[in-house]
Design an enzyme around this catalytic site. Structure first.
Site, PDB file in Angstrom:
ATOM      1  N   HIS A   1      -1.196  43.283 -30.901  1.00 18.97           N
ATOM      2  CA  HIS A   1      -1.196  43.112 -29.447  1.00 18.97           C
ATOM      3  C   HIS A   1      -0.285  41.949 -29.048  1.00 18.97           C
ATOM      4  O   HIS A   1       0.168  41.187 -29.890  1.00 18.97           O
ATOM      5  CB  HIS A   1      -2.623  42.845 -28.927  1.00 18.97           C
ATOM      6  CG  HIS A   1      -3.481  44.069 -28.871  1.00 18.97           C
ATOM      7  ND1 HIS A   1      -4.222  44.493 -29.946  1.00 18.97           N
ATOM      8  CD2 HIS A   1      -3.710  44.967 -27.872  1.00 18.97           C
ATOM      9  CE1 HIS A   1      -4.880  45.594 -29.617  1.00 18.97           C
ATOM     10  NE2 HIS A   1      -4.585  45.899 -28.373  1.00 18.97           N
TER      11      HIS A   1
ATOM     12  N   LYS B   1      -3.259  37.842 -25.900  1.00 22.94           N
ATOM     13  CA  LYS B   1      -4.606  38.388 -26.114  1.00 22.94           C
ATOM     14  C   LYS B   1      -5.481  37.333 -26.779  1.00 22.94           C
ATOM     15  O   LYS B   1      -5.070  36.689 -27.755  1.00 22.94           O
ATOM     16  CB  LYS B   1      -4.547  39.648 -26.978  1.00 22.94           C
ATOM     17  CG  LYS B   1      -5.890  40.357 -27.084  1.00 22.94           C
ATOM     18  CD  LYS B   1      -5.744  41.752 -27.673  1.00 22.94           C
ATOM     19  CE  LYS B   1      -7.080  42.456 -27.802  1.00 22.94           C
ATOM     20  NZ  LYS B   1      -7.767  42.620 -26.508  1.00 22.94           N
TER      21      LYS B   1
END
Length: 269
Positions: free
Chosen positions: A158, A162
């Protein structure tokens, strides 16, 4: 003709919140009736459209959840665990469907959501996309078919911003693999390796997290056996898939009996 269902967006200033605001305000099947943020946020009192840098939408950002949900049939919530748990009880009071895309929820958080679901319709998923939920189903089936000679690893990537790891989607996939093997994930999960860790334990499900750049979301489930590997993969290139899935879930949930649901229910998988 009756009015379209009213939708409230919690965490309106976030990336997903703004995407949902745009999606709902432009939807022919729903209408935006509220935009929520936490107390003290700089957007409180501003028109949400103008706060996002666009034209006015006639909806002022508020921190009063009950007021925002007074004319709503559903609230979509991609925020933080504490905020989501607090909102669950208020959504139940307002008789609004609570769609939860929040990740990082722990056991005690989930227990509180289950309690709220006795009186409200809650739809929760670590990932709202069709492709990922198909991947979850495939992971369960493959885990059922392959024995412990095949080690299971969930690898996810990600963007650099995040804040939780493993991702909610990775945990969904790990849960599916554990269910396929008839075990509890918390008893076989291996969520971190560093240093001299010793050989891998039979039956364990491993997790690896990559963070960097602007990666939207990539998930691999690797079944590694003697002389062969089976790899299931999903790559997301546009966050809009999550927003569209969340709106679909909200509209699906209206009129349902109280209880806990997920995207497998919504998509009829």
């Amino acid at each position: 003709m009756s009015e379209n269902p009213g939708i409230v967006i919690n965490g309106a200033s976030g990336r997903m919140g703004q995407m949902l605001i745009k999606l709902v305000s432009e939807s022919p099947a729903a209408r935006l009736v509220g935009a929520l943020e936490h107390p003290g946020h700089g957007w409180i009192g501003q028109d949400i459209g103008e706060a996002m840098g666009g034209t006015a939408l006639g909806i002022a950002v508020t921190d009063d959840a009950l007021e925002a949900m007074a004319n709503a049939q559903a609230v979509i919530d991609f925020t933080a665990p504490a905020a989501t748990v607090a909102l669950a009880g208020l959504a139940a009071q307002a008789r609004a469907v609570h769609v939860i895309g929040t990740t990082g929820l722990r056991g005690d958080d989930l227990a509180k959501l289950e309690a709220a679901a006795r009186h409200a319709t809650i739809i929760r998923a670590g990932n709202m996309s069709l492709g990922v939920n198909l991947l979850v189903q495939l992971t369960r089936k493959v885990a059922e078919a392959l024995d412990e000679a095949f080690d299971v690893e969930v690898v996810e990537a990600h963007h650099r911003h995040k804040v939780d790891a493993p991702s909610g989607t990775a945990l969904m996939l790990g849960e599916a693999a554990a269910e396929g093997r008839g075990v509890q994930l918390d008893r076989v999960a291996d969520r971190g390796r560093d240093g001299i860790t010793g050989a891998r334990k039979d039956g364990h499900i491993g997790f690896s997290a990559i963070r960097g750049g602007d990666i939207v979301g990539e998930h691999d489930v690797i079944f590694a056996g003697p002389g062969e590997r089976v790899i299931l993969r999903h790559i997301a290139t546009d966050r809009a898939i999550f927003a569209r899935g969340a709106l679909k879930a909200a509209l699906w949930g209206i009129g349902r009996h109280p209880g806990s649901y997920n995207m497998v229910d919504v998509l009829g998988l």
